[in-house]
Design an enzyme around this catalytic site. Structure first.
Site, PDB file in Angstrom:
ATOM      1  N   GLY A   1       8.937  77.896  58.959  1.00  0.00           N
ATOM      2  CA  GLY A   1       9.639  78.380  58.223  1.00  0.00           C
ATOM      3  C   GLY A   1      11.261  78.860  58.487  1.00  0.00           C
TER       4      GLY A   1
ATOM      5  NE  ARG B   1       5.760  76.649  55.667  1.00  0.00           N
ATOM      6  CZ  ARG B   1       5.928  77.862  56.302  1.00  0.00           C
ATOM      7  NH1 ARG B   1       5.626  77.542  58.095  1.00  0.00           N
ATOM      8  NH2 ARG B   1       6.232  78.850  56.116  1.00  0.00           N
TER       9      ARG B   1
ATOM     10  CG  ASP C   1       1.676  79.442  64.850  1.00  0.00           C
ATOM     11  OD1 ASP C   1       2.181  79.571  64.556  1.00  0.00           O
ATOM     12  OD2 ASP C   1       0.834  80.377  64.602  1.00  0.00           O
TER      13      ASP C   1
ATOM     14  CB  THR D   1       7.413  83.198  64.101  1.00  0.00           C
ATOM     15  OG1 THR D   1       6.719  83.838  62.524  1.00  0.00           O
ATOM     16  CG2 THR D   1       7.287  83.951  64.819  1.00  0.00           C
TER      17      THR D   1
ATOM     18  CG  ASP E   1       4.994  85.970  60.717  1.00  0.00           C
ATOM     19  OD1 ASP E   1       5.480  86.684  59.540  1.00  0.00           O
ATOM     20  OD2 ASP E   1       4.541  84.785  60.538  1.00  0.00           O
TER      21      ASP E   1
ATOM     22  CG  ASP F   1       2.708  85.130  64.886  1.00  0.00           C
ATOM     23  OD1 ASP F   1       3.524  84.523  64.807  1.00  0.00           O
ATOM     24  OD2 ASP F   1       1.923  84.646  63.451  1.00  0.00           O
TER      25      ASP F   1
ATOM     26  NE  ARG G   1       1.403  81.027  57.783  1.00  0.00           N
ATOM     27  CZ  ARG G   1       2.560  80.607  57.474  1.00  0.00           C
ATOM     28  NH1 ARG G   1       2.370  80.632  58.949  1.00  0.00           N
ATOM     29  NH2 ARG G   1       2.322  80.313  56.875  1.00  0.00           N
TER      30      ARG G   1
END
Ligand code: F6P
Length: 342
Positions: free
Chosen positions: A13, A74, A105, A127, A129, A131, A173
């Site tokens: 993304g 992706r 990741d 990201t 996110d 994460d 996510r």
């Protein structure tokens, strides 16, 4: 003697801050005498040998721009017959000395596997996110949090005027970082994260208590990956090439349940890709820039199989291997946010 060649790609993304990384890595690499290539559309471009030369001009005027000038996808080479071999063939064919993979990741997982098979890769963690383990923060996160915080600010004024409960569904996510930070910064009255199960009865009771003290509105920040009675809410059953489900719709589900349990008029809004688009914050521009510079430094030192990372205020190198497990919100951090629930 022929010039050294460095290539970079952006995968997964998109995310505000990618262009600052591309710009910084290119400028530093050019200064160090590298020829620089930009691989288009993530791993897909490495498979298809789709690239553009990156010179000073190509990276001018992109520092403040969201997205990625290289495009992204992706594409997962591990799932495509002959793709990994093709990447090795093209790496050789393009006379590359090193490939910098800028991604989350998934992208970094591929970079690590290719490194183990003998390819000179270096990772840059990206990201919204936040994460990715091994680094305190990823770039893009700060921008997403600020956009989400502003949305919560805006929801406050309309919720207050209409005496409603408003629910904002935020990205991330399976990790609650964006929702935790935006919820804390935006003064949410309840924060629901994938990491911490909560019953709707518990949430409804907290809101009823709050309204019993005279408040007539409430704001709930919910992460898209929050589970209602142990179940994630999915937009479709389809999975992407990396096996990810498409999350979405939890906010609306919760709105219906909360309205039923409290009797308060409740609406929901999905912030979606607004959190990923547009200009990066100053923080993300600086972090992206520092990551880009460090990645080239590692390339010069031949430190392959590494990922650049933020530890405190320092940019360091960690093993790419460390990206295998997602970094999630801790109980201690959630407990801080809980002080303000209800
Ligand atoms: O990983 C970044 C992210 O924006 C997640 O927060 C979200 O679940 C996902 O990507 C959405 O992916 P797509 O843009 O493919 O719908």
């Amino acid at each position: 003697m022929s010039m050294k060649r460095l290539a970079m790609l952006t995968g997964g993304g998109d995310c505000p801050g990618l262009n600052p990384v591309i710009r910084a890595a290119t400028r530093r690499a050019l200064q160090e005498g590298y020829e620089v290539l930009g691989i288009r559309n993530g791993w897909k471009g490495m498979i298809e040998k789709n690239f553009i030369p990156l010179d000073r001009r190509a990276v001018a005027g992109i520092l403040h721009r969201g997205g990625t000038i290289l495009g992204t996808s992706r594409t997962n080479p591990r799932k495509m017959e002959g793709a990994v071999e093709k990447i090795f063939e093209n790496f050789k064919g393009l006379n590359l000395d090193v490939l910098i993979a800028i991604g989350g990741d998934d992208t970094l997982g591929v970079a690590y596997e290719l490194y183990r098979k003998g390819l000179a890769t270096i990772g840059v963690p990206k990201t919204i996110d936040n994460d990715i383990p091994g680094t305190d923060y990823t770039f893009g996160f700060d921008t997403a949090v600020n956009i989400a915080m502003e949305a919560l600010d805006r929801l406050h004024t309309t919720a207050e005027s209409h005496h409603r409960v408003l629910i904002a569904e935020l990205m991330g996510r399976h990790a609650g970082w964006i929702t935790l930070h935006a919820g804390m910064a935006g003064g949410a009255d309840y924060i629901l994260l994938p990491e911490f199960p909560k019953s709707m009865v518990e949430v409804a009771e907290a809101l009823k208590k709050r309204h019993a003290t005279g408040r007539t509105f409430s704001i709930i920040a919910v992460a898209e990956g929050f589970k209602i009675e142990g179940e994630e809410v999915l937009q479709t059953q389809e999975k992407d090439a990396f096996g990810h489900v498409r999350l979405g719709g939890v906010g609306e589900r919760i709105a219906k349940l909360i309205e039923k349990l409290t009797g308060f008029e409740t609406r929901s809004v999905v912030l979606g890709h607004l959190q990923r688009g547009g200009a990066p914050t100053a923080y993300d521009r600086v972090l992206g820039t520092r990551y880009g510079l460090k990645a080239v430094e590692l390339a010069m030192q031949g430190q392959f199989g590494k990922m650049v990372a933020l530890h405190g205020t320092e940019i360091v190198a960690v093993d790419l291997q460390s990206v295998t497990k997602a970094k999630v919100v801790t109980q201690e951090l959630y407990a801080e946010a809980q002080t303000f629930f209800g």
